[in-house]
Design a protein around this motif. Structure first.
Motif, mmCIF file in Angstrom:
data_model
loop_
_atom_site.group_PDB
_atom_site.id
_atom_site.type_symbol
_atom_site.label_atom_id
_atom_site.label_comp_id
_atom_site.label_asym_id
_atom_site.label_seq_id
_atom_site.Cartn_x
_atom_site.Cartn_y
_atom_site.Cartn_z
ATOM 1 N N GLY A 1 0.787 -1.224 0.000
ATOM 2 C CA GLY A 1 0.000 0.000 0.000
ATOM 3 C C GLY A 1 0.819 1.274 0.000
ATOM 4 O O GLY A 1 0.265 2.345 0.282
ATOM 5 N N TYR A 2 2.081 1.223 -0.323
ATOM 6 C CA TYR A 2 2.932 2.417 -0.351
ATOM 7 C C TYR A 2 2.502 3.331 -1.494
ATOM 8 O O TYR A 2 2.336 2.881 -2.641
ATOM 9 C CB TYR A 2 4.388 2.002 -0.516
ATOM 10 N N THR A 3 2.287 4.606 -1.207
ATOM 11 C CA THR A 3 1.921 5.590 -2.226
ATOM 12 C C THR A 3 3.180 5.963 -3.006
ATOM 13 O O THR A 3 4.045 6.680 -2.514
ATOM 14 C CB THR A 3 1.302 6.838 -1.589
ATOM 15 N N LEU A 4 3.258 5.461 -4.225
ATOM 16 C CA LEU A 4 4.468 5.648 -5.031
ATOM 17 C C LEU A 4 4.425 6.944 -5.824
ATOM 18 O O LEU A 4 5.426 7.650 -5.930
ATOM 19 C CB LEU A 4 4.634 4.462 -5.977
ATOM 20 N N ASN A 5 3.283 7.274 -6.391
ATOM 21 C CA ASN A 5 3.153 8.470 -7.214
ATOM 22 C C ASN A 5 1.695 8.921 -7.165
ATOM 23 O O ASN A 5 0.790 8.102 -7.016
ATOM 24 C CB ASN A 5 3.572 8.195 -8.665
ATOM 25 N N PHE A 6 1.465 10.211 -7.291
ATOM 26 C CA PHE A 6 0.110 10.746 -7.289
ATOM 27 C C PHE A 6 0.143 12.126 -7.909
ATOM 28 O O PHE A 6 1.195 12.763 -8.024
ATOM 29 C CB PHE A 6 -0.463 10.812 -5.862
ATOM 30 N N PHE A 7 -1.017 12.601 -8.317
ATOM 31 C CA PHE A 7 -1.159 13.981 -8.756
ATOM 32 C C PHE A 7 -2.585 14.430 -8.510
ATOM 33 O O PHE A 7 -3.532 13.632 -8.534
ATOM 34 C CB PHE A 7 -0.746 14.161 -10.222
ATOM 35 N N VAL A 8 -2.722 15.718 -8.247
ATOM 36 C CA VAL A 8 -4.022 16.318 -7.973
ATOM 37 C C VAL A 8 -4.665 16.681 -9.303
ATOM 38 O O VAL A 8 -4.046 17.347 -10.142
ATOM 39 C CB VAL A 8 -3.881 17.555 -7.068
ATOM 40 N N TYR A 9 -5.894 16.247 -9.499
ATOM 41 C CA TYR A 9 -6.605 16.530 -10.742
ATOM 42 C C TYR A 9 -7.007 18.001 -10.759
ATOM 43 O O TYR A 9 -7.753 18.469 -9.906
ATOM 44 C CB TYR A 9 -7.835 15.633 -10.852
ATOM 45 N N GLY A 10 -6.493 18.720 -11.749
ATOM 46 C CA GLY A 10 -6.749 20.151 -11.844
ATOM 47 C C GLY A 10 -7.823 20.531 -12.838
ATOM 48 O O GLY A 10 -7.898 21.699 -13.219
ATOM 49 N N GLY A 11 -8.649 19.597 -13.276
ATOM 50 C CA GLY A 11 -9.692 19.913 -14.238
ATOM 51 C C GLY A 11 -9.281 19.552 -15.654
ATOM 52 O O GLY A 11 -8.158 19.108 -15.920
ATOM 53 N N ARG A 12 -10.191 19.769 -16.583
ATOM 54 C CA ARG A 12 -9.952 19.412 -17.986
ATOM 55 C C ARG A 12 -9.074 20.405 -18.721
ATOM 56 O O ARG A 12 -8.889 20.290 -19.918
ATOM 57 C CB ARG A 12 -11.289 19.271 -18.720
ATOM 58 N N LYS A 13 -8.534 21.392 -18.010
ATOM 59 C CA LYS A 13 -7.660 22.343 -18.676
ATOM 60 C C LYS A 13 -6.260 21.789 -18.872
ATOM 61 O O LYS A 13 -5.432 22.417 -19.509
ATOM 62 C CB LYS A 13 -7.597 23.637 -17.860
ATOM 63 N N ASP A 14 -5.988 20.630 -18.243
ATOM 64 C CA ASP A 14 -4.700 19.996 -18.493
ATOM 65 C C ASP A 14 -4.594 19.577 -19.963
ATOM 66 O O ASP A 14 -5.595 19.366 -20.634
ATOM 67 C CB ASP A 14 -4.517 18.775 -17.593
ATOM 68 N N LYS A 15 -3.354 19.454 -20.442
ATOM 69 C CA LYS A 15 -3.132 19.130 -21.851
ATOM 70 C C LYS A 15 -3.563 17.693 -22.135
ATOM 71 O O LYS A 15 -2.969 16.740 -21.620
ATOM 72 C CB LYS A 15 -1.644 19.302 -22.196
ATOM 73 N N PRO A 16 -4.602 17.500 -22.952
ATOM 74 C CA PRO A 16 -5.050 16.133 -23.247
ATOM 75 C C PRO A 16 -4.280 15.543 -24.420
ATOM 76 O O PRO A 16 -3.734 16.256 -25.256
ATOM 77 C CB PRO A 16 -6.528 16.323 -23.586
ATOM 78 N N SER A 17 -4.271 14.220 -24.491
ATOM 79 C CA SER A 17 -3.625 13.525 -25.605
ATOM 80 C C SER A 17 -4.626 13.123 -26.673
ATOM 81 O O SER A 17 -4.222 12.624 -27.721
ATOM 82 C CB SER A 17 -2.906 12.272 -25.081
ATOM 83 N N GLY A 18 -5.915 13.286 -26.388
ATOM 84 C CA GLY A 18 -6.940 12.880 -27.330
ATOM 85 C C GLY A 18 -7.413 11.458 -27.144
ATOM 86 O O GLY A 18 -8.310 11.004 -27.863
ATOM 87 N N LYS A 19 -6.864 10.728 -26.179
ATOM 88 C CA LYS A 19 -7.248 9.341 -25.937
ATOM 89 C C LYS A 19 -8.035 9.174 -24.648
ATOM 90 O O LYS A 19 -8.274 8.038 -24.230
ATOM 91 C CB LYS A 19 -6.008 8.445 -25.907
ATOM 92 N N GLY A 20 -8.396 10.271 -24.004
ATOM 93 C CA GLY A 20 -9.218 10.171 -22.810
ATOM 94 C C GLY A 20 -8.454 10.538 -21.554
ATOM 95 O O GLY A 20 -7.218 10.420 -21.481
ATOM 96 N N LEU A 21 -9.201 10.992 -20.536
ATOM 97 C CA LEU A 21 -8.594 11.383 -19.263
ATOM 98 C C LEU A 21 -7.969 10.200 -18.548
ATOM 99 O O LEU A 21 -6.875 10.309 -17.979
ATOM 100 C CB LEU A 21 -9.657 12.030 -18.367
ATOM 101 N N SER A 22 -8.635 9.051 -18.572
ATOM 102 C CA SER A 22 -8.090 7.883 -17.880
ATOM 103 C C SER A 22 -6.780 7.416 -18.517
ATOM 104 O O SER A 22 -5.844 7.028 -17.806
ATOM 105 C CB SER A 22 -9.115 6.755 -17.899
ATOM 106 N N TYR A 23 -6.697 7.466 -19.829
ATOM 107 C CA TYR A 23 -5.453 7.101 -20.524
ATOM 108 C C TYR A 23 -4.321 8.038 -20.116
ATOM 109 O O TYR A 23 -3.207 7.591 -19.799
ATOM 110 C CB TYR A 23 -5.684 7.150 -22.028
ATOM 111 N N ASP A 24 -4.596 9.339 -20.100
ATOM 112 C CA ASP A 24 -3.568 10.310 -19.727
ATOM 113 C C ASP A 24 -3.138 10.142 -18.281
ATOM 114 O O ASP A 24 -1.954 10.307 -17.948
ATOM 115 C CB ASP A 24 -4.089 11.733 -19.953
#
Length: 752
Positions: A388-411
């Motif tokens: 259960g060690y938290t290795l990596n994380f990021f705070v979701y800042g909304g859809r203004k993040d740069k998308p790749s066109g393959k979906g939020l879950s993919y990114d």
């Protein structure tokens, strides 16, 4: 072939006679043009299913349908007529039309264009009534090339859709759901090659204390950053006010974090209750670490970034250069770097969301109806599935993040796995929010195998209905389809479960126990088949859930109106839980017994209090005091006046262990002093028997209460008194009206 050409010339001759030389042909066409156009539209829409059109029905003798001789061309057809025909037709229609197309159909085309298309409600009946026999010749055989352009476009779209559906059906014929009786090919298993040794990236022979493990995340650099920005914001906030800002030091920040962790173990409703001196809230530890006003001042001015940088970022609001996480950026990056620096994950890892509860007014707040915490900040977390060690994380800042066109879950998955020195051969487990064939194939190219539940509506999921599960399928039924590296599995438990994996085989003779009700209504335990992918998913998917549970036991989150403070408290939780996991992993490597998380936090709190600042009015030195610290052992009791006087020189000095247990015979329920000066054996009688006040040993007593708090019954007059003898440990009155202090000492032959 000569015979076929001869019959073709006869057909053209009949067409010219029927359409040009006959004077009644134009009248016939004008009256029945609508029906012919309806007939033609039916032929267009149903050509893909019947694979036959009006032209196909007329086949010359000796020419079988679908034969190789059917492909021939018409030399008499003009280019203009060929361009006017619809492009998308079935193959058999093109071939048959090329044999019967003629330039004489152009006058008929102009007449049908004027009338326009019309579709009647009974077009199927008209179609069957007007469909000629195979051997009959009809003037309507030339109507094929006279479709208007408007209907031509719609017919083209319908034909395209039907062609695509027909191609899908043909492809689905090869993709059918298979059962467990059909053997699946086991995919090659990955070779696990991490870039570092799995586990803690520390000296594996050293014995680390809880404070040292916690300082891996809240290092001196992190503390200095907090101190610097808190002082800058505090000075800015106190400008123009009566009270000046008192500079925060690194020791003050350690004391502040110490109390934050302490409040997670001993939760109260408000912060001020930790410093209350009443019977219900007499907690001596918080006052021994930091005064209440000092703690609240640091809490109000807590900052993780420079206020000047925040002001510059606020001016960019509404532009692409605006950073929504600017207020937490320095601490966020430092904690994140420490998380994947001091630990390397095992082969099994998992990705999931985490909600940090908050109702602050900010655009970062999200709503998730399927989570226990509905409102808050959404974090995408990569965790080790084993510990259960938290290795990596990021705070979701909304859809203004740069998308790749393959979906939020993919990114999100690709961003979390973008870690230096991660390695190859990992097995990733995700839920149906992330699972997609595109993601799994891209991860496979990066030497990362994946498994997870999948939604049937995702792109790439098999759409075939061939041999699919019926509604009333028995429990334990397994069906699967393999498409290259991807395995799709259906398993019937209490409901249908669908999985996608690049790791597993469809079925490997694994069984699961389930309670099932028989026809007589009795519950029995039965063994049902279960796919390996579902068994491993249930085992390794809970990495993030385990981390959430460890955080939730002693959550340090406080109610606050500032959203960045909520994330600061969550960062403290992540650092503490990761430090505890490192402690457990080190104990496993060294074959040492581990402690519980509560004991680990208690040791960490005491260590932080030692390196923290000391308040002006010191708190209790011994935190394990009893409620009645003035009980006197029998050897220390002074005999009454009627007995033989006891020489003080024969009384042994009190030890530190017994000096906290002395008390007068009659006690009250008032708070007891934490420490009483040890008695000293005087060289002469009555030397050292000085009066003292109970309130002197108490902390956090208001000035108006210092004359009455701690009073006990006098041993002589039985009235309340705040005074006692520092040597005899007896409560005695010493006022202008009563002097029981001198009376008792003289009657006890202590004072001559």
């Amino acid at each position: 072939m000569d015979r076929v050409e001869g019959r073709t010339d006869k057909v053209h001759t009949r067409q010219r006679n029927s359409f040009i030389t006959s004077p009644t042909s134009d009248m016939f066409l004008s009256e029945s043009g609508d029906e012919l156009e309806e007939l033609h539209s039916d032929l267009d829409t149903e050509s893909e299913y019947s694979n036959c059109s009006l032209d196909e029905d007329y086949v010359p003798k000796g020419l079988a349908r679908g034969s190789d001789q059917e492909d021939f061309t018409d030399e008499d057809s003009s280019d203009e007529e060929w361009e006017s025909t619809p492009r998308k037709r079935s193959c058999s229609r093109k071939r048959c039309r090329s044999a019967f197309a003629s330039p004489v159909s152009s006058p008929l085309k102009s007449q049908s264009d004027k009338r326009g298309p019309h579709r009647g409600p009974h077009r199927k009946k008209i179609h069957y009534a007007l469909t000629p026999k195979q051997d009959s010749s009809s003037p309507r055989s030339g109507k094929t090339s006279s479709t208007p352009r408007r209907k031509n476009a719609s017919g083209k779209r319908q034909a395209e859709r039907l062609v695509v559906s027909e191609e899908d059906d043909e492809a689905d014929d090869g993709d059918r759901w298979r059962n467990i009786e059909e053997e699946d090919v086991a995919p090659p298993q990955p070779r696990f090659r991490p870039d570092r040794d799995v586990g803690p990236q520390l000296n594996r022979t050293a014995n680390y204390t809880p404070l040292e493990l916690f300082q891996l995340f809240f290092s001196t650099t992190v503390i200095d950053t907090l101190v610097k920005h808190t002082n800058a914001y505090g000075k800015l906030k106190c400008q123009g006010q009566k009270e000046s800002w008192v500079t925060v030091t690194a020791a003050d920040m350690y004391s502040f974090i110490c109390l934050v962790l302490y409040m997670g173990i001993v939760p109260l409703k408000t912060l001020k209750e930790f410093w209350r001196g009443s019977k219900l809230f007499s907690l001596p530890f918080p006052a021994s670490v930091m005064p209440c006003r000092r703690f609240l001042a640091i809490s109000r001015s807590l900052h993780m970034n420079d206020p000047a940088v925040e002001m510059e970022n606020d001016q960019k609001k509404g532009t692409s250069g605006y950073d929504r996480l600017c207020k937490i950026k320095p601490l966020y990056e430092q904690i994140l770097e420490a998380c994947y620096t001091f630990f390397h994950p095992h082969q099994h890892i998992s990705i999931d969301e985490r909600m940090v509860a908050s109702k602050a007014r900010t655009g970062l707040k999200q709503y998730s109806k399927n989570k226990p915490t509905k409102w808050g900040f959404k974090l995408f977390v990569l965790a080790d599935s084993v510990c259960g060690y938290t290795l990596n994380f990021f705070v979701y800042g909304g859809r203004k993040d740069k998308p790749s066109g393959k979906g939020l879950s993919y990114d999100a998955v690709m961003r979390l796995l973008n870690i230096p020195f991660l390695g190859k051969g990992y097995k990733l487990y995700v839920d149906n929010y992330y699972t997609s064939p595109t993601l799994f194939l891209d991860l496979f190219q990066r030497k990362i195998w994946a498994c997870g539940t999948v939604r049937s509506t995702v792109a790439g999921y098999p759409k075939t209905k061939n041999n699919s599960m019926p509604k009333k399928t028995p429990r334990g039924t397994i069906q699967w389809i393999r498409k290259g590296q991807l395995l799709f599995v259906k398993w019937m438990d209490t409901r249908e479960v669908t999985m996608c994996s690049t790791i597993h085989k469809a079925y490997s003779n694994e069984m699961a126990t389930r309670k099932m009700k028989t026809a007589e209504g009795q519950w029995t335990v039965k063994h049902v088949p279960i796919p390996n992918c579902i068994k491993d998913y249930n085992r390794y998917m809970g990495g993030v859930d385990l981390s959430d549970a460890l955080i939730g036991y002693y959550n340090v989150l406080h109610k606050t109106q500032k959203w960045y403070k909520t994330l600061f408290y969550h960062f403290v939780d992540i650092a503490t839980v990761n430090a505890f996991i490192l402690h457990k992993e080190m104990c496993k490597l060294q074959n040492r017994p581990t402690v519980t998380q509560k004991i680990f936090r208690e040791q960490l709190i005491l260590s932080l209090a030692e390196i923290g600042s000391t308040p002006r009015r010191s708190g209790p030195q011994n935190l394990m005091l009893l409620l009645s610290p003035f009980k006197v052992p029998p050897s220390f009791r002074v005999p009454p006046a009627s007995s033989t006087p006891l020489s003080l020189s024969t009384v042994p000095p009190a030890s530190p262990a017994t000096e906290l247990l002395t008390s007068p015979p009659s006690q009250s329920t008032a708070p007891s002093p934490s420490k009483v000066p040890p008695p000293t054996a005087p060289d002469a009688p009555a030397l050292g028997h000085l009066p003292a006040y109970f309130v002197e040993q108490m902390t956090n007593v208001a000035s108006r209460d210092r004359a009455t708090v701690g009073r006990r019954a006098c041993v002589v007059c039985k009235r309340k008194s705040p005074v006692y003898c520092s040597t005899c440990r007896k409560t005695l009155c010493f006022t202008t009206l009563r002097n029981c202090y001198s009376k008792w000492h003289r009657s006890s032959n202590i004072c001559i």
